[in-house]
Scaffold this motif. Structure first.
Motif, mmCIF file in Angstrom:
data_model
loop_
_atom_site.group_PDB
_atom_site.id
_atom_site.type_symbol
_atom_site.label_atom_id
_atom_site.label_comp_id
_atom_site.label_asym_id
_atom_site.label_seq_id
_atom_site.Cartn_x
_atom_site.Cartn_y
_atom_site.Cartn_z
ATOM 1 N N PHE A 80 -13.169 62.391 -47.266
ATOM 2 C CA PHE A 80 -13.424 62.824 -45.892
ATOM 3 C C PHE A 80 -14.892 62.622 -45.522
ATOM 4 O O PHE A 80 -15.216 62.217 -44.403
ATOM 5 N N ASN A 81 -15.772 62.900 -46.465
ATOM 6 C CA ASN A 81 -17.219 62.858 -46.221
ATOM 7 C C ASN A 81 -17.918 62.202 -47.424
ATOM 8 O O ASN A 81 -18.561 62.864 -48.215
ATOM 9 N N PRO A 82 -17.773 60.862 -47.570
ATOM 10 C CA PRO A 82 -18.381 60.180 -48.712
ATOM 11 C C PRO A 82 -19.892 60.381 -48.742
ATOM 12 O O PRO A 82 -20.521 60.520 -47.683
ATOM 13 N N ILE B 297 -20.315 60.416 -40.555
ATOM 14 C CA ILE B 297 -19.098 60.397 -39.741
ATOM 15 C C ILE B 297 -17.887 60.631 -40.635
ATOM 16 O O ILE B 297 -17.647 59.873 -41.582
ATOM 17 N N PRO B 298 -17.121 61.703 -40.394
ATOM 18 C CA PRO B 298 -15.980 62.006 -41.254
ATOM 19 C C PRO B 298 -14.870 60.967 -41.150
ATOM 20 O O PRO B 298 -14.710 60.310 -40.115
ATOM 21 N N ARG B 299 -14.133 60.822 -42.232
ATOM 22 C CA ARG B 299 -12.987 59.937 -42.283
ATOM 23 C C ARG B 299 -11.748 60.800 -42.487
ATOM 24 O O ARG B 299 -11.528 61.318 -43.580
ATOM 25 N N PRO B 300 -10.953 61.007 -41.445
ATOM 26 C CA PRO B 300 -9.809 61.917 -41.541
ATOM 27 C C PRO B 300 -8.944 61.639 -42.758
ATOM 28 O O PRO B 300 -8.574 60.501 -43.030
ATOM 29 N N THR B 301 -8.661 62.681 -43.506
ATOM 30 C CA THR B 301 -7.826 62.580 -44.702
ATOM 31 C C THR B 301 -7.283 63.968 -45.011
ATOM 32 O O THR B 301 -7.644 64.941 -44.346
ATOM 33 N N ARG B 302 -6.439 64.076 -46.023
ATOM 34 C CA ARG B 302 -5.834 65.364 -46.370
ATOM 35 C C ARG B 302 -6.690 66.083 -47.409
ATOM 36 O O ARG B 302 -6.977 65.532 -48.477
ATOM 37 N N ILE B 303 -7.114 67.310 -47.100
ATOM 38 C CA ILE B 303 -7.935 68.112 -47.986
ATOM 39 C C ILE B 303 -7.072 69.175 -48.677
ATOM 40 O O ILE B 303 -6.262 69.831 -48.022
ATOM 41 N N GLY C 115 -8.952 67.167 -41.168
ATOM 42 C CA GLY C 115 -8.788 67.288 -42.615
ATOM 43 C C GLY C 115 -7.414 67.743 -43.056
ATOM 44 O O GLY C 115 -7.083 67.640 -44.237
ATOM 45 N N ARG C 116 -6.611 68.245 -42.124
ATOM 46 C CA ARG C 116 -5.260 68.751 -42.441
ATOM 47 C C ARG C 116 -5.251 69.538 -43.755
ATOM 48 O O ARG C 116 -4.441 69.292 -44.642
#
Length: 238
Positions: free
Chosen positions: A157-159, A164-170, A19-20
């Protein structure tokens, strides 16, 4: 012990990698003493990334279904949510709503941080929905500050409906504390509770940049089965 183990050893490093996350406004959190963190609610992962980025422990109200599963999976889920500070609540009926608010007050009286979602449920489409007054009732009863928090990117990240998470910037944005001491002695007045709730939602809209919708999110979720609903309930659910 398990809360900090998950945060720093078992789960936290993975969330930081995928999630950075970064946090803004951490200086707005008190080092000690009670406060309500009033957050928008985009995804289940809101309740993971917010505690990850806040040094103090946060307690959340969680729907009782997380604690009633059976078998190996149900047992693990019950243990996990208990370990990370989730407090089970029954969201059906007025008595259940009162019990949820009592649980929140108890944590605040102990000097803890209480995480609450005024929308009452996750946003179905990324917009910000009308807040329920349960959070305002707790704030007015206890006199603790309300700190608005905007979660950004967790729905990517979590629609909804995915596991299954989708890596993105939080991004976690923490706003300045809101003081409602001017309403001291007005607890129980539904117009005051609505005014407090609307002020909180306005701050969340400003922080998050979300479009505001003046209906309850739950009414959209319930519409296909039972038609639009607008009646307010008091429990600030997870």
């Amino acid at each position: 012990m398990w809360y900090w183990t998950f945060k720093y050893i078992l789960l936290g490093p993975l969330l930081r990698l995928t999630g950075r996350p970064h946090v803004e406004g951490l200086e707005n959190l008190p080092d000690r003493g009670p406060a309500i963190l009033a957050s928008n609610h985009l995804a289940v992962m809101d309740s993971f990334f917010l505690p990850l980025m806040v040094p103090r422990r946060i307690y959340f109200l969680a729907k009782s279904e997380y604690f009633t599963g059976t078998g190996l999976k149900g047992g693990f889920q019950r243990w996990f949510f208990s370990a990370v500070g989730q407090i089970p609540i029954d969201r059906t009926g007025a008595e259940a709503a009162a019990g949820a608010l009592t649980a929140a007050r108890r944590q605040l009286e102990a000097g803890e941080l209480m995480g609450m979602y005024p929308e009452g449920t996750r946003s179905p489409d990324g917009r910000l929905y009308k807040g329920k007054t349960g959070l305002a009732r707790v704030a007015l009863d206890t006199g603790v500050p309300v700190i608005p928090v905007a979660m950004i990117g967790t729905d990517t990240f979590n629609p909804p409906g995915t596991s299954i998470p989708r890596p993105t910037r939080i991004t976690v944005k923490i706003g300045k504390p809101l003081d409602f001491s001017r309403y001291e002695g007005m607890q129980g007045n539904r117009f005051i509770e609505r005014a407090v709730t609307d002020e909180i939602m306005y701050e969340l809209m400003q922080l998050s940049g979300q479009q505001y919708v003046d209906i309850y999110a739950a009414s959209l979720k319930d519409a296909p089965a039972s038609g639009p609903a607008t009646r307010e309930t008091d429990a600030p659910a997870a």
